[in-house]
Design a protein around this motif. Structure first.
Motif, PDB file in Angstrom:
ATOM      1  N   GLU A 796       0.827  -1.206   0.000  1.00  0.00           N
ATOM      2  CA  GLU A 796       0.000   0.000   0.000  1.00  0.00           C
ATOM      3  C   GLU A 796       0.856   1.249   0.000  1.00  0.00           C
ATOM      4  O   GLU A 796       0.558   2.231  -0.700  1.00  0.00           O
ATOM      5  CB  GLU A 796      -0.922  -0.018   1.223  1.00  0.00           C
ATOM      6  CG  GLU A 796      -2.070  -1.026   1.095  1.00  0.00           C
ATOM      7  CD  GLU A 796      -2.824  -1.246   2.393  1.00  0.00           C
ATOM      8  OE1 GLU A 796      -3.953  -1.764   2.347  1.00  0.00           O
ATOM      9  OE2 GLU A 796      -2.270  -0.929   3.467  1.00  0.00           O
ATOM     10  N   ARG A 797       1.944   1.249   0.743  1.00  0.00           N
ATOM     11  CA  ARG A 797       2.847   2.402   0.754  1.00  0.00           C
ATOM     12  C   ARG A 797       3.506   2.583  -0.607  1.00  0.00           C
ATOM     13  O   ARG A 797       3.670   3.722  -1.083  1.00  0.00           O
ATOM     14  CB  ARG A 797       3.910   2.229   1.846  1.00  0.00           C
ATOM     15  CG  ARG A 797       3.328   2.220   3.249  1.00  0.00           C
ATOM     16  CD  ARG A 797       4.394   1.938   4.298  1.00  0.00           C
ATOM     17  NE  ARG A 797       3.786   1.464   5.529  1.00  0.00           N
ATOM     18  CZ  ARG A 797       3.998   1.986   6.729  1.00  0.00           C
ATOM     19  NH1 ARG A 797       4.802   2.996   6.872  1.00  0.00           N
ATOM     20  NH2 ARG A 797       3.393   1.488   7.798  1.00  0.00           N
ATOM     21  N   LEU A 798       3.882   1.467  -1.213  1.00  0.00           N
ATOM     22  CA  LEU A 798       4.502   1.545  -2.530  1.00  0.00           C
ATOM     23  C   LEU A 798       3.519   2.112  -3.546  1.00  0.00           C
ATOM     24  O   LEU A 798       3.874   2.965  -4.378  1.00  0.00           O
ATOM     25  CB  LEU A 798       4.981   0.154  -2.950  1.00  0.00           C
ATOM     26  CG  LEU A 798       5.670   0.040  -4.309  1.00  0.00           C
ATOM     27  CD1 LEU A 798       6.851   0.992  -4.414  1.00  0.00           C
ATOM     28  CD2 LEU A 798       6.131  -1.397  -4.549  1.00  0.00           C
ATOM     29  N   ASN A 799       2.271   1.678  -3.497  1.00  0.00           N
ATOM     30  CA  ASN A 799       1.249   2.206  -4.412  1.00  0.00           C
ATOM     31  C   ASN A 799       1.045   3.702  -4.211  1.00  0.00           C
ATOM     32  O   ASN A 799       0.874   4.459  -5.180  1.00  0.00           O
ATOM     33  CB  ASN A 799      -0.072   1.473  -4.208  1.00  0.00           C
ATOM     34  CG  ASN A 799      -0.055   0.075  -4.790  1.00  0.00           C
ATOM     35  OD1 ASN A 799       0.692  -0.216  -5.731  1.00  0.00           O
ATOM     36  ND2 ASN A 799      -0.860  -0.819  -4.246  1.00  0.00           N
ATOM     37  N   LEU A 835      -7.599   3.696  -0.694  1.00  0.00           N
ATOM     38  CA  LEU A 835      -6.240   4.102  -0.317  1.00  0.00           C
ATOM     39  C   LEU A 835      -5.435   4.579  -1.524  1.00  0.00           C
ATOM     40  O   LEU A 835      -4.205   4.503  -1.533  1.00  0.00           O
ATOM     41  CB  LEU A 835      -5.502   2.963   0.409  1.00  0.00           C
ATOM     42  CG  LEU A 835      -6.064   2.591   1.783  1.00  0.00           C
ATOM     43  CD1 LEU A 835      -5.278   1.438   2.389  1.00  0.00           C
ATOM     44  CD2 LEU A 835      -6.028   3.780   2.738  1.00  0.00           C
ATOM     45  N   THR A 836      -6.145   5.048  -2.561  1.00  0.00           N
ATOM     46  CA  THR A 836      -5.477   5.720  -3.679  1.00  0.00           C
ATOM     47  C   THR A 836      -5.111   7.123  -3.229  1.00  0.00           C
ATOM     48  O   THR A 836      -5.922   7.817  -2.602  1.00  0.00           O
ATOM     49  CB  THR A 836      -6.391   5.776  -4.910  1.00  0.00           C
ATOM     50  OG1 THR A 836      -6.703   4.442  -5.310  1.00  0.00           O
ATOM     51  CG2 THR A 836      -5.714   6.512  -6.060  1.00  0.00           C
ATOM     52  N   ALA A 837      -3.884   7.562  -3.555  1.00  0.00           N
ATOM     53  CA  ALA A 837      -3.400   8.857  -3.081  1.00  0.00           C
ATOM     54  C   ALA A 837      -3.874   9.983  -3.995  1.00  0.00           C
ATOM     55  O   ALA A 837      -3.930   9.833  -5.221  1.00  0.00           O
ATOM     56  CB  ALA A 837      -1.882   8.849  -3.007  1.00  0.00           C
ATOM     57  N   HIS A 838      -4.192  11.118  -3.369  1.00  0.00           N
ATOM     58  CA  HIS A 838      -4.587  12.330  -4.084  1.00  0.00           C
ATOM     59  C   HIS A 838      -3.824  13.498  -3.465  1.00  0.00           C
ATOM     60  O   HIS A 838      -3.966  13.772  -2.277  1.00  0.00           O
ATOM     61  CB  HIS A 838      -6.094  12.576  -3.977  1.00  0.00           C
ATOM     62  CG  HIS A 838      -6.929  11.480  -4.559  1.00  0.00           C
ATOM     63  ND1 HIS A 838      -7.564  11.586  -5.780  1.00  0.00           N
ATOM     64  CD2 HIS A 838      -7.232  10.253  -4.092  1.00  0.00           C
ATOM     65  CE1 HIS A 838      -8.227  10.472  -6.037  1.00  0.00           C
ATOM     66  NE2 HIS A 838      -8.035   9.637  -5.021  1.00  0.00           N
ATOM     67  N   VAL A 839      -3.028  14.189  -4.280  1.00  0.00           N
ATOM     68  CA  VAL A 839      -2.250  15.316  -3.794  1.00  0.00           C
ATOM     69  C   VAL A 839      -3.160  16.533  -3.676  1.00  0.00           C
ATOM     70  O   VAL A 839      -3.971  16.808  -4.562  1.00  0.00           O
ATOM     71  CB  VAL A 839      -1.064  15.607  -4.728  1.00  0.00           C
ATOM     72  CG1 VAL A 839      -0.318  16.856  -4.292  1.00  0.00           C
ATOM     73  CG2 VAL A 839      -0.114  14.415  -4.750  1.00  0.00           C
TER      74      VAL A 839
END
Length: 994
Positions: A796-799, A835-839
């Motif tokens: 998850e951290r890598l993604n 848990l998809t990242a959004h800046v």
């Protein structure tokens, strides 16, 4: 010569016998009497005449609690336990030189233990437990060479454990628990080789357990719980193969447990290792200890699977909650079937772990089971119908899972149920009326589910219920009056439903009520008059309903701390007695129809406590409330106010003329702009209960837009903060034309004025339900109620790192105009449902191709360091212009933080020792020493590919935060390498499974 010698020997023998006879019948008997009378003179007798026989009218050996020897008639035993005696212990007790046993158990003696007690060299049994003795353990105790038992539990003894205690070599039982002992355990304890029981629990002893304890091979009971012991689990304990009871809970022990644990300690009956920092898996050999009755390993950091316990037939307690056990999969509960052999099982707690899959059939568990705790895991499916077979169950915890469906009817068979907790699941259907048959129920928590229908009136039969939580479901109908018959209620929460009708008039019967929460329903009518008789009430939440009328007299609620009556239709004046509520921390009366003058005394002097906006006819109050004055002092004053307001408006208009033109063009990109009033209503008056974050230029609120029935995040700019307008415009300009799956979507914006005529700016974003990356990386720094239920896995951290690298590559290279974010850090990376990242947070962003003097952003820019300390590139600190290289540096720091768990501002880093050098010095050999331990405890096998992945990922982070901007990786290269790592990770894991 020989006859002379014989004569002297005969003489000495006769003299000795005469002295002994005199000692036993004469003058020394009197010394015992005087010693006891002196002892009595300093005693206060709790029970009437407890020591009334202690006088010259009675023979010494018939005094209460006194026992004498048969031959010499000297006092050998003094048993005064449980007589409620007080006062202090007289030093004269040291004169009872023939004393073998002294029992002062369960009294109220204070003061210190007299040094003179060391004269009792014949003493074998000493029990002064459960008193109020202070000071230290006298060094004179080293004279007790014959002592077998020493019990000083539950006093106030302080200082260190004296090393002289090691001279009590015949000691069999040593009990010094529940005191204030400090320092470290002395190595001399290893001399007590006859010891079978030793207790130091509930003290302040610290440090490591001395290795000398390994010599106590006769030990059967060892109690060290609730201290400050540290270091790895003591290897010396494994030498104590005779141990039957081991208690080391609530310390700072760390490390992994040996796989042969159960082989080395085969006689254990009770093992409590809870509340430590133990890691690794539970040794499977523990399940081979056939004598085991109680096992507590809860509140640690244990991982892996739970072993089977089919060979432990006498197991009664199995406490494994609050660890990281399980892999979120269906196989996590295989151990449950083995518990069918444990027919004496009473407590089973596996809450707050990572156990997954559907709940299995649990009818085969022991019929004696009292407590079943499965909360805060990842269980899905329905509650098994056969749960009703657990007829002895008193506490059932299934909250915080993903359970669906209705409550099974067989649950009604559990007539002894005292606690039923099902919070935060996806359960549906009606609340069954049979719950009213649970006459012993004290806590019912069905909150945050999808239960519908009415609140069953039968709940009123639960006459000893303390806590009733049914908030945030889909309940309708009225509040049953029967609920108000439960006089024992302490907490009653029905918020977030669709309940209608009025608040029952007899709410005043709830004399023990501390919290009443019926907020956000459809309740109406007047507030009950007897609401003010709930004298224990501390929190009252009635907001978001349709209550009307005036506030009844609730002046009797002197203990109240929070009152929220906002968003109703209440009218009349604000009662002045609120000013006298000394414990009140928050009073919200906003968005009603109150009128008249706002008090200025007491709590009304603090605008951070009182909220009254949205009441048009209120006046007065302190100036921070910004209400109109309640009186006129002539036309001049009125004209002056008008002129001042117009002048201020003209100045603002002139000052912001150029900016407003830019605002208009920038905001034009966002259709469907929203008003201040809409946002105020959607955030419950910008209530702190909806606050989800704050930053340099504003605060962020969670809001429900009723027009779109959509939850959003509203960033309200603090216009009093210098640079806030620049931040607002930078964010709008940066985001108006860019689209990327890993950017937080800016939905619209608000440029308006508030109800007091002040400038108001807000940005409305899509809502990210999983919060920021920062709270996932550092959960220990936030309130427990907001902490994530687990930690992020390596994958998850890598993604997330790949998501962030991808969006930076888009901003730097593929956007219509390159953009530098300038403030990349974990708190600005938000996570959605998957848990998809959004800046987010482009308040410092720069359009890199617009740096001429006529440029909009050059006009709004401010000098100085860009970004946040620790994440900002070093060239920014020397006046360097924002660039894509600065973002790359911040990204590198972010990657290092994600995989080491260390902030760049950690107190560990000083001077030239930074997160960068900390990481670089450990690669490649010591990568596991610096890796975030929660990654290694997250169900991964430590070895290849985990170690290799960590090495390469951290190397990417290091190459991104090189000191020279020209030496840093491009974001496109960083993204490619991270994606390559992920592919190799999956490939290697697939190969390993084969």
């Amino acid at each position: 010569m020989r006859s002379t010698t014989r004569f002297y020997r005969l003489f000495l023998s006769l003299a000795f016998n005469a002295l002994m006879l005199l000692e036993s019948h004469g003058f020394t008997d009197e010394s015992d009497r005087q010693a006891l009378l002196e002892f009595k003179s300093q005693v206060s007798e709790g029970k009437r005449d407890a020591l009334s026989s202690w006088n010259n009218s009675f023979p010494l050996c018939s005094w209460k609690g006194v026992r004498c020897g048969r031959k010499h008639k000297r006092v050998t035993r003094l048993d005064l336990g449980g007589l409620q005696l007080g006062g202090v212990i007289s030093p004269s007790i040291g004169n009872l030189s023939f004393l073998i046993s002294l029992n002062l158990y369960d009294n109220s003696f204070g003061g210190t233990i007299p040094q003179e007690m060391g004269n009792l060299f014949r003493l074998q049994h000493l029990n002064m437990s459960y008193n109020f003795l202070g000071g230290g353990i006298p060094a004179s105790f080293s004279n007790f060479s014959r002592l077998l038992e020493l019990d000083l539990i539950s006093n106030h003894l302080g200082h260190c454990v004296p090393s002289e205690i090691g001279s009590l070599t015949k000691l069999v039982r040593l009990n010094l628990g529940t005191n204030n002992l400090q320092g470290k355990l002395p190595a001399s304890l290893g001399n007590l080789t006859s010891l079978r029981e030793m207790s130091f629990d509930e003290n302040n002893i610290e440090g490591r357990i001395p290795d000398d304890i390994a010599r106590l091979t006769q030990m059967a009971l060892l109690e060290l719980s609730m201290n400050k012991f540290s270091g790895v689990f003591p290897p010396s304990i494994f030498n104590l193969s005779s141990l039957e009871d081991l208690y080391i809970a609530d310390n700072h022990f760390s490390g992994r447990l040996r796989h042969d644990f159960g082989i080395l300690l085969p006689n254990l009956r009770e093992l409590n290792m809870a509340v430590n920092y133990l890691t690794g898996s539970i040794p499977a050999t523990i399940s081979n200890i056939s004598t085991l009755q109680k096992l507590g390993m809860n509140h640690n950091s244990l991982t892996g699977s739970i072993p089977t316990f089919g060979k432990v037939p006498n197991l009664q307690w199995l406490l494994l909650d609050t660890n990281s056990l399980g892999t979120y999969s269906h196989g996590d509960l295989e151990f449950l079937s083995s518990l069918s052999n444990c027919t004496k099982l009473v407590f089973l707690l596996i809450s707050r772990n990572r156990l997954g899959g559907d709940l299995p059939i649990i009818a085969n568990l022991s019929a004696t089971l009292i407590y079943l705790g499965l909360s805060a895991n990842f269980f899905s499916g329905r509650i098994p119908h056969d749960i009703g077979n657990l007829i002895s169950l008193q506490m059932l915890g299934l909250g915080g899972n993903m359970l669906t469906g209705p409550l099974p009817t067989s649950l009604g068979k559990l007539s002894d149920l005292g606690l039923l907790s099902l919070y935060s699941n996806r359960m549906s259907g009606e609340i069954p009326s049979f719950i009213g048959n649970f006459s012993r129920l004290t806590e019912l928590d069905l909150s945050y589910n999808n239960f519908d229908g009415v609140v069953p009136p039968s709940l009123g039969n639960c006459r000893i219920l303390l806590h009733l939580w049914i908030e945030y479901n889909k309940l309708n109908g009225t509040i049953p009056r029967e609920i108000m018959q439960i006089s024992s209620l302490v907490n009653l929460s029905m918020a977030g439903n669709s309940l209608s009708g009025s608040l029952p008039k007899d709410v005043g019967r709830l004399q023990n009520l501390v919290t009443l929460n019926v907020a956000h329903n459809k309740l109406s009518g007047k507030l009950p008059l007897d609401l003010g008789t709930c004298f224990s009430l501390e929190e009252l939440y009635l907001q978001g309903n349709y209550f009307d009328g005036t506030i009844p007299d609730i002046s009797g609620l002197v203990a109240v701390q929070r009152v929220n009556l906002s968003n109703n239709n209440l009218f009349g004046s604000i009662p002045g007695y609120f000013a006298n509520f000394s414990k009140l921390q928050r009073l919200s009366l906003s968005d009603n129809n109150f009128e008249g003058c706002v008090p200025t005394e007491g709590i009304f002097q603090n605008s951070t406590i009182v909220s009254v906006f949205g009441n048009r006819n209120l006046c007065g109050g302190i100036k921070e409330l910004k209400l109109k004055p309640c009186f006129a002092v002539g036309i001049a004053l009125l004209l002056f106010s008008v002129i001042a307001s117009v002048s201020l408006w003209l100045r603002k208009r002139k000052k912001n003329h150029q900016t407003n033109n830019l605002t208009s063009s920038t905001l034009g990109a966002f259709h469907g702009k929203i008003s201040y009033g809409d946002l105020r209503n959607a955030t419950d008056g910008f209530s702190s209960s909806n606050l989800i974050g704050s930053g340099s230029f504003g605060t962020v609120f969670k809001a429900l837009l009723p027009t779109e029935n959509k939850i959003v995040a509203v960033k309200v700019l603090n216009m009093q903060r210098r640079g806030a307008m620049k931040s607002f415009m930078a964010e709008c300009e940066s985001l108006k034309d860019i689209r990327h799956r890993n950017l937080v979507k800016l939905l619209t914006a608000c440029a308006s004025i508030d109800f007091q005529g002040n400038e108001f700016r807000a940005l409305i974003y899509e809502f990210m339900p999983n919060g920021s990356l920062d709270m996932w990386l550092h959960p220990e720094e936030i309130e427990e109620i907001h902490r994530p239920s687990r930690t992020l896995t390596l994958l998850e951290r890598l993604n997330i790192a790949i998501d962030v690298a991808s969006v930076l590559d888009y901003l730097h290279v593929h956007c219509h105009e390159p953009i530098a974010h300038c403030d990349l850090k974990p708190s600005n990376v938000l996570l959605d449902d998957d848990l998809t990242a959004h800046v987010s947070d482009f308040g410092l962003a720069r359009l890199l191709l617009k740096f001429d003097q006529e440029s909009f952003f050059n006009q709004l820019s401010s000098a100085g360091v860009r970004g946040t300390i620790g994440y900002a590139a070093p060239e920014y600190g020397m006046g360097g212009q924002p660039s894509i290289h600065g973002d790359v540096y911040s990204f590198g720091v972010l990657v290092l933080e994600m995989f080491t768990g260390k902030r760049p501002t950690n107190e560990l880093f000083e001077g030239n020792f930074t997160l960068y050098s900390y990481t670089k010095s450990a690669l490649p050999e010591r990568v596991l020493d610096i890796a975030d331990k929660s990654i290694l405890h997250n169900g991964l096998r430590v070895g290849f590919p985990v170690v290799e992945c960590l090495k390469v990922i951290l190397d990417v982070g290091l190459r991104c935060c090189e000191e020279s901007p020209m030496n840093r990786l491009a974001t496109s290269e960083a993204a490619k390498e991270l994606i390559s790592i992920r592919e190799r990770f999956f490939k290697t894991r697939r190969t390993a499974r084969r």
